[in-house]
Scaffold this motif. Structure first.
Motif, PDB file in Angstrom:
ATOM      1  N   ILE A 166     -34.347  13.792   5.829  1.00 35.35           N
ATOM      2  CA  ILE A 166     -34.659  13.467   4.426  1.00 35.35           C
ATOM      3  C   ILE A 166     -33.714  12.378   3.924  1.00 35.35           C
ATOM      4  O   ILE A 166     -34.146  11.380   3.328  1.00 35.35           O
ATOM      5  N   VAL A 167     -32.400  12.552   4.156  1.00 32.39           N
ATOM      6  CA  VAL A 167     -31.420  11.576   3.684  1.00 32.39           C
ATOM      7  C   VAL A 167     -31.646  10.219   4.345  1.00 32.39           C
ATOM      8  O   VAL A 167     -31.568   9.167   3.681  1.00 32.39           O
ATOM      9  N   ARG A 168     -31.938  10.230   5.647  1.00 29.16           N
ATOM     10  CA  ARG A 168     -32.146   8.957   6.350  1.00 29.16           C
ATOM     11  C   ARG A 168     -33.369   8.217   5.821  1.00 29.16           C
ATOM     12  O   ARG A 168     -33.334   6.995   5.623  1.00 29.16           O
ATOM     13  N   TRP A 169     -34.446   8.951   5.590  1.00 24.47           N
ATOM     14  CA  TRP A 169     -35.651   8.308   5.059  1.00 24.47           C
ATOM     15  C   TRP A 169     -35.421   7.812   3.638  1.00 24.47           C
ATOM     16  O   TRP A 169     -35.967   6.759   3.245  1.00 24.47           O
ATOM     17  N   VAL A 170     -34.628   8.541   2.866  1.00 27.59           N
ATOM     18  CA  VAL A 170     -34.306   8.085   1.505  1.00 27.59           C
ATOM     19  C   VAL A 170     -33.512   6.779   1.563  1.00 27.59           C
ATOM     20  O   VAL A 170     -33.791   5.820   0.828  1.00 27.59           O
ATOM     21  N   LEU A 171     -32.512   6.711   2.461  1.00 32.99           N
ATOM     22  CA  LEU A 171     -31.719   5.491   2.600  1.00 32.99           C
ATOM     23  C   LEU A 171     -32.576   4.316   3.065  1.00 32.99           C
ATOM     24  O   LEU A 171     -32.402   3.181   2.595  1.00 32.99           O
ATOM     25  N   LEU A 172     -33.510   4.592   3.976  1.00 27.93           N
ATOM     26  CA  LEU A 172     -34.429   3.538   4.410  1.00 27.93           C
ATOM     27  C   LEU A 172     -35.303   3.065   3.250  1.00 27.93           C
ATOM     28  O   LEU A 172     -35.512   1.863   3.066  1.00 27.93           O
ATOM     29  N   SER A 173     -35.782   4.016   2.454  1.00 27.23           N
ATOM     30  CA  SER A 173     -36.628   3.665   1.310  1.00 27.23           C
ATOM     31  C   SER A 173     -35.858   2.833   0.292  1.00 27.23           C
ATOM     32  O   SER A 173     -36.387   1.857  -0.254  1.00 27.23           O
ATOM     33  N   VAL A 174     -34.601   3.220   0.042  1.00 26.58           N
ATOM     34  CA  VAL A 174     -33.780   2.464  -0.906  1.00 26.58           C
ATOM     35  C   VAL A 174     -33.538   1.046  -0.392  1.00 26.58           C
ATOM     36  O   VAL A 174     -33.618   0.065  -1.153  1.00 26.58           O
ATOM     37  N   SER A 175     -33.251   0.907   0.899  1.00 27.35           N
ATOM     38  CA  SER A 175     -33.035  -0.420   1.482  1.00 27.35           C
ATOM     39  C   SER A 175     -34.288  -1.280   1.357  1.00 27.35           C
ATOM     40  O   SER A 175     -34.213  -2.460   0.995  1.00 27.35           O
ATOM     41  N   LEU A 176     -35.445  -0.683   1.664  1.00 28.46           N
ATOM     42  CA  LEU A 176     -36.704  -1.416   1.538  1.00 28.46           C
ATOM     43  C   LEU A 176     -36.960  -1.823   0.088  1.00 28.46           C
ATOM     44  O   LEU A 176     -37.399  -2.955  -0.179  1.00 28.46           O
ATOM     45  N   LEU A 177     -36.695  -0.905  -0.831  1.00 24.34           N
ATOM     46  CA  LEU A 177     -36.908  -1.197  -2.244  1.00 24.34           C
ATOM     47  C   LEU A 177     -36.022  -2.352  -2.690  1.00 24.34           C
ATOM     48  O   LEU A 177     -36.479  -3.261  -3.409  1.00 24.34           O
TER      49      LEU A 177
END
Length: 753
Positions: A527-538
């Protein structure tokens, strides 16, 4: 407590909605009070509804909390009831964060179309979440179970060799789509319209033009960024079809694509998670390539791009493999890479040499590493010899480029000439300047990087020294050492620390990844890794510079002139001719090169498609009439003294060699301007001016070609102060030469008898 936080978040969203509605309602300035004011005070009227919005926020907080207490007073303290509200709190916090993030970009960006879509989308989704919260709660267990099965299946597939190849291929494809430019000609025309190539010509295109005729860098013609930098760009241009601005751009962005792909593949091996490796690359591209300080496009300032230090990825790849195997052949390869990096650019290559020396010293000092690397005295001699290879090989590559000049003092004095400007503080700024400008976040970021680097270097070394961790942590320490060295550019210049900040981003994700792996259970980690990926993409996808970057992901097929995507610089509402549009009339001359007053400056609004910009660029840089003038008065293949904007393009069309060591000599500007520019930034001292005059005196050329506007009898005193160097050269020419035949923009000045 949960309800208090939820009330505040909901009140913030009400505030955001109220502010949005408020901005859509125009202010009525012509009130009786406004009309009664003295004229000089009317400018001080800056209407806003901030106090009203502040009142709305306070009222909404208390109103929501009152409703909560009234409705749920009997269940407010039940733990199982409040536990059910945590998901609602998390979702509400997510939407408010996205809305604030988008609102920030809407305020700061000049063209916030993407941020607007994100803002209104978040508002709509937030409203739908509240309306259908009951349905979502009932559907959530099924959705979660299904998502878990899909995620588990995807992890199984990705853990297979084929799955890993597929994941890597998708990541590399994304990097390619972000960086690749399908229409380089449009970008070249764009750079012409914005800054007339003065960055490229002064940095590398001038010396590259000299290389076409066998000139030696820092011998026959100045190279401001060393001798290897332009030679390698020349090789890239040859690979893509020959000398030209478009081919230079192709070479630069392909280096960027390969560089980021290789770093991604290395991060896949260094970090625990492939998701974190991809997130690090995305955030790295956002910071390094799409920093607003590099507007409008990173490639316009090639020394600010990854081409400046492109060999560090090969260095760290090979060093990473050496840490795993301690094969001597790999260390030899590391030494060769460092020598090439020093040949490419001495300053950045020297940083890699410093890391290599630290690597050796650490292995000598730590017993269990010393045993692995130095099994005998011969081993120590071998590694010492490998390090000594670096300067020897660097001199060898230099000798292949400039022949025997590599052994002369004059050559190395020429090499150091441009760097001396930095060491003597000519183009540097104190770190306190940004504080005085109240750029606190900028200063904080620039000072936070060395703290991260130092912490990584010290902690990584301690863990390995006491056998608490493996080679990956020593590798982190080496990246930290390299980051400290690379950050010296920011300390020296005090600007643009993000362009050299990739090691910091990679280290940040390394430590986050190991923190996640050690503290959280598998479900939480993902969950944390996907959140960090999403934030980077955003962060990447909402960058204004990415929106205007002319790649295949761009929403417009005419990104250069489309109002939705066209880049802006600073506070200007345009990029085309942004250097000259505000030139005051007081310093303009009566007539331009054509004997006219009309300057004909064009802006984005004057073009409908990118092709129109390309056609205009080709038309404006058609110097065939002046090339024919040069052709009539000089023999084929001669070195031609030319004082003009676009010296490179004019000489290229005339098929003539540059005359001056400092080439190009002048900054370029639109040829129809009723003003002229000074030197290109390569002439920094009075000795440089004397060197140019000595060249003219020694060769005593029969003709010197210069722009017709330089014959203007009187110019404002401002020119004598601002362009002191060129005025001295112009006085020399006018004293010894007289006007002859006139071309379109140029006049042939004949030597007086």
């Amino acid at each position: 407590m949960i309800w208090v936080i939820y009330s505040i978040l909901l009140a913030l969203e009400i505030l955001i909605v109220a502010a949005t509605i408020s901005n859509a309602i125009p202010y009525n300035l012509h009130t009786p009070y406004y009309d009664s004011l003295l004229l000089r005070y009317r400018e001080s009227i800056r209407p806003d509804r901030d106090f009203l919005l502040y009142t709305i926020f306070i009222g909404a907080c208390f109103l929501i909390q009152g409703v909560v207490v009234f409705i749920g007073k009997h269940r407010l303290w039940e733990k199982h009831f409040t536990a059910k509200l945590r998901p609602l709190l998390g979702v509400q916090g997510l939407w408010v964060t996205v809305e604030v993030f988008a609102a920030f970009h809407m305020i700061m960006d000049q063209q916030p179309s993407g941020a607007k879509n994100l803002f209104y989308g978040a508002l709509i989704l937030s409203a739908l979440t509240k309306i259908f919260w009951g349905e979502l709660c009932r559907a959530w267990p099924l959705m979660r179970e299904k998502a878990s099965r899909i995620h588990a299946g995807a992890l199984v597939q990705l853990s297979t060799p084929l799955g890993m190849y597929a994941a890597n291929a998708l990541a590399i494809l994304f990097i390619f789509l972000v960086i690749y430019i399908p229409n380089p000609e449009a970008v070249v025309a764009w750079m012409y319209m914005g800054e007339q190539f003065h960055q490229w010509d002064g940095n590398f295109m001038g010396v590259n033009y000299g290389l076409l005729y066998g000139f030696l860098p820092d011998v026959d013609i100045i190279s401001t960024y060393g001798f290897g930098f332009p030679v390698m760009i020349a090789g890239l241009m040859k690979l893509f079809g020959g000398f030209g601005y478009a081919n230079a751009l192709r070479g630069l962005f392909w280096v960027g694509i390969v560089y980021y792909c290789l770093w991604y593949l290395l991060l896949r091996r260094w970090l625990v998670s492939g998701i974190m490796a991809f997130a690090a690359i995305i955030l790295g591209m956002r910071a390094q390539m799409f920093d607003p300080l590099e507007a409008p496009i990173i490639w316009q300032q090639a020394p600010a791009s990854v081409f400046r230090y492109c060999f560090d990825i090969l260095f760290f790849w090979t060093l990473f493999k050496h840490l795993q195997t301690y094969r001597r052949s790999l260390f030899i390869l590391v030494a060769v890479i460092v020598s090439i990096a020093m040949y490419h650019m001495i300053s950045t290559g020297a940083l890699l040499l410093a890391v290599l020396l630290f690597y050796l010293a650490f292995h000598i000092l730590v017993p269990h590493l010393r045993i692995r690397m130095f099994k005998s005295r011969k081993s120590l001699l071998f590694y010492a010899g490998a390090v000594l290879m670096v300067p020897v090989l660097m001199l060898g590559w230099t000798y292949l480029t400039v022949k025997g000049h590599a052994l002369t003092r004059e050559f190395w004095m020429n090499v150091s000439e441009y760097n001396n400007a930095f060491y003597n503080h000519l183009m540097t700024f104190p770190l306190t300047d940004s504080l005085k400008r109240k750029e606190f976040l900028f200063t904080l970021g620039g000072l936070a990087y060395p703290l991260l680097y130092m912490a990584s270097a010290l902690y990584g070394c301690i863990l390995v020294c006491f056998k608490k961790q493996d080679y990956k942590f020593l590798f982190a320490a080496l990246v930290g050492i390299y980051g400290l060295c690379l950050h010296s550019y920011y300390i020296l210049v005090a600007t643009k620390y993000l362009e050299v900040g990739l090691p910091g981003i990679f280290l940040l994700f390394f430590w986050l990844d190991h923190l996640i792996a050690g503290r959280l259970h598998p479900g939480q980690r993902n969950i944390v890794r996907w959140v960090l990926l999403s934030v980077s993409l955003l962060m990447l996808l909402t960058s204004p510079m990415l929106r205007g970057y002319p790649n295949w992901l761009n929403v417009s097929r005419n990104p250069v002139v489309d109002p939705r995507t066209a880049q802006r610089v600073g506070n200007n509402s345009y990029y085309f001719n942004q250097l000259y549009v505000d030139v005051p009339e007081a310093i303009k001359l009566p007539l331009n090169n054509l004997g006219e007053r009309e300057e004909g400056l064009k802006y984005e609004k004057d073009f409908k498609t990118d092709q129109e910009v390309i056609d205009f660029y080709h038309k404006e840089t058609d110097f065939s009439k002046d090339a024919a003038l040069i052709d009539r008065w000089t023999p084929a293949g001669a070195r031609v003294p030319l004082l003009s904007s676009f010296e490179l393009l004019i000489l290229q069309q005339a098929h003539r060699k540059p005359f001056f060591y400092y080439f190009p000599l002048l900054n370029s500007r639109p040829m129809r301007m009723r003003t002229w520019m000074g030197s290109c930034g390569t002439i920094l001292t009075k000795d440089n001016v004397l060197k140019i005059i000595r060249q003219l005196e020694s060769a005593n050329p029969p003709f010197i070609f210069m722009e017709r506007i330089f014959l203007t009898p009187e110019v404002p005193a401002w020119y004598g102060y601002q362009f002191e160097d060129f005025i001295d050269i112009l006085r020399y020419v006018l004293a010894r030469y007289e006007p002859g035949e006139v071309g379109q923009y140029l006049v042939a000045m004949k030597r007086k008898e």
